[in-house]
Design a protein around this motif. Structure first.
Motif, PDB file in Angstrom:
ATOM      1  N   HIS B   8       0.939  -0.938  -0.227  1.00  0.00           N
ATOM      2  CA  HIS B   8       0.026   0.035   0.255  1.00  0.00           C
ATOM      3  C   HIS B   8       0.203   0.957   0.281  1.00  0.00           C
ATOM      4  O   HIS B   8       1.472   1.440   0.766  1.00  0.00           O
ATOM      5  N   PRO B   9       0.474   2.041  -0.649  1.00  0.00           N
ATOM      6  CA  PRO B   9       1.564   3.491  -0.786  1.00  0.00           C
ATOM      7  C   PRO B   9       0.994   4.135   0.042  1.00  0.00           C
ATOM      8  O   PRO B   9      -0.218   4.226   0.651  1.00  0.00           O
ATOM      9  N   THR B  10       1.771   4.664   1.040  1.00  0.00           N
ATOM     10  CA  THR B  10       1.689   5.524   1.535  1.00  0.00           C
ATOM     11  C   THR B  10       0.844   6.879   1.274  1.00  0.00           C
ATOM     12  O   THR B  10       0.554   7.092   0.232  1.00  0.00           O
ATOM     13  N   LYS B  11       0.588   7.857   2.335  1.00  0.00           N
ATOM     14  CA  LYS B  11      -0.765   9.331   2.200  1.00  0.00           C
ATOM     15  C   LYS B  11      -0.021   9.759   0.691  1.00  0.00           C
ATOM     16  O   LYS B  11      -0.216  10.257   0.309  1.00  0.00           O
ATOM     17  N   PRO B  12       1.132  10.803   1.323  1.00  0.00           N
ATOM     18  CA  PRO B  12       1.306  11.999   0.470  1.00  0.00           C
ATOM     19  C   PRO B  12       2.115  11.002  -0.787  1.00  0.00           C
ATOM     20  O   PRO B  12       1.840  11.819  -2.222  1.00  0.00           O
ATOM     21  N   PHE B  13       2.658   9.165  -1.169  1.00  0.00           N
ATOM     22  CA  PHE B  13       2.768   8.963  -2.156  1.00  0.00           C
ATOM     23  C   PHE B  13       1.578   8.614  -3.069  1.00  0.00           C
ATOM     24  O   PHE B  13       1.654   9.202  -4.185  1.00  0.00           O
ATOM     25  N   ARG B  14       0.781   8.466  -2.317  1.00  0.00           N
ATOM     26  CA  ARG B  14      -0.882   7.967  -2.770  1.00  0.00           C
ATOM     27  C   ARG B  14      -1.085   9.109  -3.659  1.00  0.00           C
ATOM     28  O   ARG B  14      -1.330   9.726  -4.899  1.00  0.00           O
TER      29      ARG B  14
ATOM     30  N   VAL D 103      -7.190  -4.624  -7.546  1.00  0.00           N
ATOM     31  CA  VAL D 103      -6.862  -5.064  -6.784  1.00  0.00           C
ATOM     32  C   VAL D 103      -5.673  -4.661  -6.368  1.00  0.00           C
ATOM     33  O   VAL D 103      -4.630  -4.580  -5.541  1.00  0.00           O
ATOM     34  N   ILE D 104      -4.872  -3.704  -6.872  1.00  0.00           N
ATOM     35  CA  ILE D 104      -3.846  -4.050  -6.612  1.00  0.00           C
ATOM     36  C   ILE D 104      -3.786  -2.176  -6.515  1.00  0.00           C
ATOM     37  O   ILE D 104      -3.771  -1.195  -7.003  1.00  0.00           O
ATOM     38  N   PRO D 105      -2.877  -1.767  -5.447  1.00  0.00           N
ATOM     39  CA  PRO D 105      -3.353   0.021  -4.670  1.00  0.00           C
ATOM     40  C   PRO D 105      -2.838   0.664  -5.286  1.00  0.00           C
ATOM     41  O   PRO D 105      -2.780   1.406  -5.567  1.00  0.00           O
ATOM     42  N   PHE D 106      -1.430   0.337  -5.625  1.00  0.00           N
ATOM     43  CA  PHE D 106      -0.333   1.262  -6.285  1.00  0.00           C
ATOM     44  C   PHE D 106      -1.174   1.791  -7.718  1.00  0.00           C
ATOM     45  O   PHE D 106      -1.263   2.960  -7.745  1.00  0.00           O
ATOM     46  N   VAL D 107      -1.497   0.694  -8.765  1.00  0.00           N
ATOM     47  CA  VAL D 107      -2.444   1.304 -10.039  1.00  0.00           C
ATOM     48  C   VAL D 107      -3.484   1.756  -9.392  1.00  0.00           C
ATOM     49  O   VAL D 107      -3.888   3.454 -10.351  1.00  0.00           O
TER      50      VAL D 107
END
Ligand SMILES: Nc1ncnc2c1ncn2[C@@H]1O[C@H](COP(=O)(O)OP(=O)(O)OP(=O)(O)O)[C@@H](O)[C@H]1O
Ligand SMILES: Nc1ncnc2c1ncn2[C@@H]1O[C@H](COP(=O)(O)OP(=O)(O)OP(=O)(O)O)[C@@H](O)[C@H]1O
Ligand SMILES: [Mg+2]
Ligand SMILES: [Mg+2]
Lengths: 276, 275, 328, 275, 276
Positions: B8-14, D103-107
């Motif tokens: 899971h990306p961190t908040k700022p990165f998201r 499915v993929i949080p980054f995407v």
């Protein structure tokens, strides 16, 4: 004459006989607990008492009159779930019954009428121990609190018959014990006639004045739907030989195993609560 | 390294990740626009950003030479009014018919097939008939929106009314409620937040029909302006207008969501995503 | 590879010949002759076709003189009117419901395609009876829906073109109070091509002009072949032979290149373009930066109207002249 | 008497009730048509039924003089092809991006905001841009359909993928599945019936965009024909075409429903209404 | 050294301490049943063993190595619900594990590889008694059969640790007894290390070799989240003084009542299965 008489009642869905030859009488103020294997027709029986299903044969009378096949305020009900209105607070859920009664058009009360209804409702809410949560919505309540609310809601109409379909099935054992005390207390206080379905034989023995076991006394393994369930045991509860419990349990489990087999051979059984 | 599915990306990165595609789009636009303008300084297709601000300055903050109005705000007000009335009326009709259909089996048998049939008719194809019946004024624009979204809303409301657990309806009857009381106290209030959700879903179509209606006959409105200036390919007006419509659409959607959460907390606690 | 070009056209009486020429292989024949490829594309939406041309997707497009000025020319695309096909001679008109005189239009709402030649026609009509646009209220109405719109009670006055015009005129209680026959030669239907493309590829111009006049001679013939061609065009525009011929009757087609050359060379063209430019300027169509009606130069054989340094629209009869001289 | 809410019509009566509104509409049409035709025998707005059969006879069963084709069938084939390709491509894109997003949080962090923004842009407003970017061939019609419905489909697919119980995803991991395997064996197959359901929902919009696209650039197709004869107010052609489109829409919807039930029995046993 | 060591493990969500100071060791092949009041952190503990949650402090090691904080095929799990893939038949559900292992790209097997996997799966299906239903979809199975399937699915990977989170909570008492026999049989046959959460104290005593009770031994009524639960009882199961059960039950119910109170005072607690 007895308060409720059940006279040779059958219930069939197409070819499937669910209940057959049910004959019994019930006096006012009895507390009947009902146990039986899953799928044997307990809910169906309760629905007939409630009036949402009609027997395919036979007759049920209440106080000498044929039962009306439509739910009305004579008979209160508490289901296992979905029993309270999610969009109303605790207080509104209970007051609603009064509003239905007194305001045919708006179904809302104002002024002193409202105040009076609120007072009555508050008393009932107190009786089920929810006074500290009157302004909460059901989703803010635990499962046990929701069922308390459902009971308060049913009781404010002072129904003569109260039907409970596994009201505590979804609750934790700890909370369940509280609820037992509550129901017994209310039953005595309001002199209700109660029918309560439960999965828990111990609960059945402990709570009521009379225990009914629904079971198929004839079974055709080739056609499990050919014969319906009957009331195979009708025993006084509360003070009973502990051995009776074991005999009943064995019987029920044999039927349960047979039904399970047939259910998984057919496809999924119908859901209880098909929309009207 | 965890599996991709568990990262899971961190908040700022998201946040950054979310912004990147927009930046790319923007860069892409600027590049294409510069290329075209280098070739033809009068090119209207992909104007420079200064043209947008000029155009908006002109339309939003200077009174029009012809009518003395602030064109942009006038267009916005007209469109929003039409959209509001159209969607409002549709919602009202859908609530009435949908709930009736859902609750009363006889009404459902009577109306449900008709609603289904109407929902399949493409509204654009029967425009001429609409005009003749409803005239060419404001009414016809509202009617087009209504015809476009009401069948969908009715079907949704019917579905939602049918989804109310039978236990509740039975319970209400044991509490002495008659059919009408069940409708007003049990079904209607529970269907309201769902109506808001359906309206949010259908707003996209509503905008579409609004723009189509304004393109056909109007003297103002966002759709009217877009189609009018399309005549001379004024992308410097069209693109800010499209952006503005998108923002308005977003704002309305957001407001409805917030409104619904505030008014019907019990509903949103049932649906985790706040759909 | 051969040089390939694309032109687009939209459904209108004066441009149907392009469909005929494309379907019957006449355009291809002429393109082959000059060893190029020409694709002829139908675009239903007229404005969209001009926009596409302006955006550079097409090398040529059919349009009116006014739109040639306000859309490609105003958008900085240097355009040449390669073929002057016809002018509207009653094909555009003002129709009133229940009233019989143009003067009665005062105070009414008028439904028309705003900023189109209909708008121009209305302006010229109002001028002819001493009124201005301030005396009426204009409602932008899409051409596709004009006929349906007219059947409603709200609509009492419309300005439109054929075939919509004849549909509307045919309705009970309707009178055509002004038409383009009163301003002959002012609404001109052209084939406009990109000037640079034309300069670089004279063969492109020659092939188009050659094809066009071959189609013209076929369709203008009083023979069975001519009738078949006209019927073909009628069908393609959604009507039949009679309907199409009725539309032709109110159009001054230049069936021969000589006629077209004469018309283009006349001094009247420059005056017409001056009217058009003034109208366009008044409605802000020449762009926000335009200080006056002459901001965009229009080159005609009889001289340039407006700015010499910003010529974006050119009437060039030289290719039609070649056709007239039989040099193609 | 039971309460209205508890009264259910018997099957034949229910059928009758369902037909009645259609009969009333029909009668209403005939009445209005007769009245108009009595006043003006050439009235084109509400033609008599004989005009419809004449027109359809001409369009469906006589080869066109112009091209030798059976116009009606040609139009149908072209439109259905465009619709099919457009919707098919949209569904494919939606499946890919939607599932990845789900499915993929980054995407999801990367694409979800963009998709939301795009879904709010009214496609009609950016028509000119679309045509310029994608040209005016078959491509642009397909693209318009795709742009119109893909954002909705993606969002729905993403939502559906997210709704798959976390327990299943964890279970798959304990069975040794990696991210890709979870996508192809756990998520994709479960999302497929939901894709069909979403496509059914979006078909109405797809028809709308198809008709709009055909009205702007096409030489055949149901939308093209309606556009073409609209200027002559040939309701004798328009109304049967609209009816035909409605029937086609119904048939496609029905086929998709049946297909989904056949292919994904496990899905339809979960959703009582077979939504 | 022990097989699993839990070394001063804490789990906190923000301010709320769910578990604190958990220290324990487990040998290979033990069958540990876990009971405790609702909301006291049993599932949270299981999640840490599974690897979907990490402890906020402390360390868990398995066979001397730190536990991987991601589910993998070392540890099998059976949840109360949603545990099988609804879109696969019984056979497919079990074969899937083999396919994940052998076919990285398509996650599907063909030919002899498939046949081999199928045979292995059929053996496992037989072990849980579902041979007659191999081609059925989960929705055609009863709740008990679905849980049998979930177990078969977990076991085919031969995990060394099997985690069960109230696997029979949603089943009828009759069917439950069958499942007990099944789990005990499989545990012995495959020499598993099992952790199983249950609500039913009787079940807990009867099934495992060791019973853990999770409970808060410190409670601050003003701030119910200030202290976490610990393992308050760790007793050998199977052959135990029946009185111990009563003492534990009383304790658990006291905590349950306190938690219920705090939960209904706050709003709804978070759902267990938030999406990943
Ligand atoms: N509307 C219906 N149509 C057809 N069959 C039905 C219907 N309602 C119930 N049944 C069947 O009747 C039988 C008895 O159902 P019922 O719900 O009364 O059982 P039950 O004893 O309440 O079971 P449980 O303990 O699981 O609630 C079941 O086999 C069920 O499939
Ligand atoms: N993701 C989370 N974020 C915040 N709090 C959480 C989260 N997951 C669980 N909790 C909290 O941790 C506490 C323990 O939850 P857990 O599900 O482990 O209890 P449990 O013992 O399994 O209860 P049950 O018997 O009801 O399943 C609860 O108070 C819950 O609200
Ligand atoms: Mg039941
Ligand atoms: Mg738990």
């Amino acid at each position: 004459m007895s308060y409720i008489t059940i006279n040779n009642v059958w219930k069939e869905y197409g070819d499937q006989v669910v209940l057959e030859r049910i004959n019994n009488t019930v006096e006012e103020g009895e507390f009947i607990t009902i146990v039986g294997a899953s799928g044997c027709g307990k809910t169906t029986f309760l629905k007939m008492l409630l009036g949402t299903e009609a027997p395919t044969r036979g007759l049920i009378t209440v106080a000498g009159e044929a039962l009306r096949y439509e739910p009305d305020s004579e008979r209160g009900i508490v289901f296992q779930r979905y029993s309270v209105f999610p969009h109303m607070t605790v207080l509104q859920n209970v007051v609603a019954a009064k509003e239905f009664e007194k305001s045919k058009l708006l179904a809302r009360l104002f002024g002193t009428a409202k105040q009076q209804a609120t007072e009555e409702a508050m008393a009932m809410i107190k009786a089920v121990g929810l006074s500290h949560a009157v302004d909460k919505y059901p989703h803010e309540l635990s499962g046990g609190m929701q069922q308390r609310l459902a009971i308060a809601q049913a009781l404010i109409k002072k129904p003569r018959i109260l039907l409970l379909d596994e009201p505590f099935g979804a609750l934790d054992p700890g909370i369940r014990a509280d609820m037992h005390l509550l129901v017994q207390d209310l039953w005595r206080r309001y002199k209700l006639t109660i029918f309560m379905i439960t999965h828990d034989l111990k609960e059945g023995f402990y709570l009521g004045t009379r225990l009914w076991v629904f079971d198929k006394d004839r079974l055709d393994p080739q056609a499990p739907g050919a014969f319906g369930a009957r009331i195979t045991y009708d025993v006084p509860a509360g003070e009973v030989d502990p051995n009776a419990g074991n005999i009943i349990e064995e019987d029920v489990q044999a039927t349960a195993a047979a039904l399970k087999q047939s259910n998984s051979d057919q496809s999924q059984p119908e859901l209880d609560g098909a929309t009207p | 390294m965890k599996k991709l599915i568990n990262q899971h990306p961190t908040k700022p990165f998201r946040w950054l990740l979310g912004v990147i595609p927009f930046l790319i789009l923007l860069l892409f636009y600027v590049g294409a626009s510069n290329a075209r303008l280098a070739e033809n300084p009068n090119d209207k297709l992909l104007p420079a950003f200064s043209s947008f601000t000029d155009a908006m300055q002109r339309m939003a903050f200077e009174p029009s030479k012809r009518s003395g109005e602030y064109v942009f705000w006038q267009d916005t007000a007209s469109s929003l009014e039409r959209l509001g009335i159209g969607v409002g009326i549709s919602a009202l009709i859908a609530l009435t018919i949908g709930v009736m259909n859902g609750v009363i089996p006889f009404v459902r048998a009577n109306l449900s097939p008709l609603v289904t049939a109407i929902s399949l008719v493409p509204p654009m194809a029967i425009l001429p008939v609409l005009f003749i019946v409803f005239g060419l004024g404001e009414l016809s624009k509202i009617v087009l929106i209504a015809i476009g979204i009401t069948p969908f809303l009715i079907r949704d409301m019917q579905q939602r009314a049918l989804e109310i657990p039978a236990e509740q309806i039975i319970k209400a009857q044991t509490l002495g409620a008659n059919t009408w009381q069940i409708i007003v106290r049990v079904v209607l209030p529970q269907v309201m937040p769902r109506l808001i959700a359906s309206v949010r879903l259908s707003l996209g179509s509503a905008w579409l029909f609004l723009i189509a209606a304004e393109a056909i006959a109007a003297t103002d409105g966002l759709g009217y302006r877009i189609f009018l200036v399309r005549r001379y390919l004024s992308m410097d007006v069209i693109l800010p207008y499209v952006l503005w419509i998108t923002l308005l659409a977003f704002a309305i959607d957001y407001l409805l969501r917030v409104l619904s959460k505030r008014l019907y907390p019990w509903f949103h606690s049932q649906t985790p995503e706040g759909a | 590879a051969k040089d390939s070009f694309k032109i687009c056209w939209s459904i209108y009486v004066g441009w149907m010949p392009w469909d005929y020429g494309a379907q019957k292989g006449i355009v291809k024949k002429w393109a082959d002759k000059y060893d190029i490829d020409i694709e002829v594309v139908q675009i239903n939406d007229y404005v969209e076709s001009i926009n596409q041309y302006t955006a550079g997707q097409y090398d040529g497009c059919s349009m009116t003189n006014m739109d040639a000025l306000t859309i490609p020319a105003a958008g900085g695309v240097d355009s040449t009117a390669l073929i002057v096909g016809d002018f509207s001679n009653g094909n555009d008109g003002v129709v009133l419901k229940g009233k019989k005189d143009l003067k009665d239009i005062k105070g009414q709402t008028v439904n028309l395609v705003e900023l189109s030649v209909s708008h121009y026609l209305l302006a010229r009509g109002l001028e002819s009876v001493g009124m201005t646009e301030k005396d009426v209220k204009v409602i932008n109405t899409s051409d596709a829906d004009m006929v349906a719109a007219y059947t409603t009670d709200d609509v009492t006055a419309v300005v439109t073109w054929n075939p919509l015009l004849s549909e509307i005129e045919a309705m009970p209680n309707s009178t055509k109070v002004f038409d383009s026959g009163k301003i002959p030669g002012e609404i001109i239907d052209l084939l406009v091509v990109n000037t640079e493309t034309l300069k670089a590829n004279p063969d492109f111009g020659k092939a188009l002009v050659g094809a066009w006049y071959e189609i013209m001679s076929t369709m203008s013939a009083d023979s069975a072949a001519g009738k078949a061609a006209r019927e073909f065009m009628g069908k393609a525009s959604g009507t039949d032979l009679a309907g199409y011929e009725a539309q032709l009757a109110s159009t001054k087609m230049f069936y021969t290149p000589a006629e077209a050359v004469t018309f283009t060379n006349s001094a009247q063209l420059k005056t017409t373009m001056k009217y058009v430019a003034e109208f366009s300027f008044k409605h802000g169509l020449l762009g926000e930066g335009a200080p006056d009606a002459g901001f965009i130069g229009i080159e005609t054989p009889s001289g340039v109207f407006g700015s010499d340094s910003n010529i974006k629209l050119r009437f060039d009869p030289s290719y039609m002249k070649m056709a007239a001289d039989g040099k193609l």
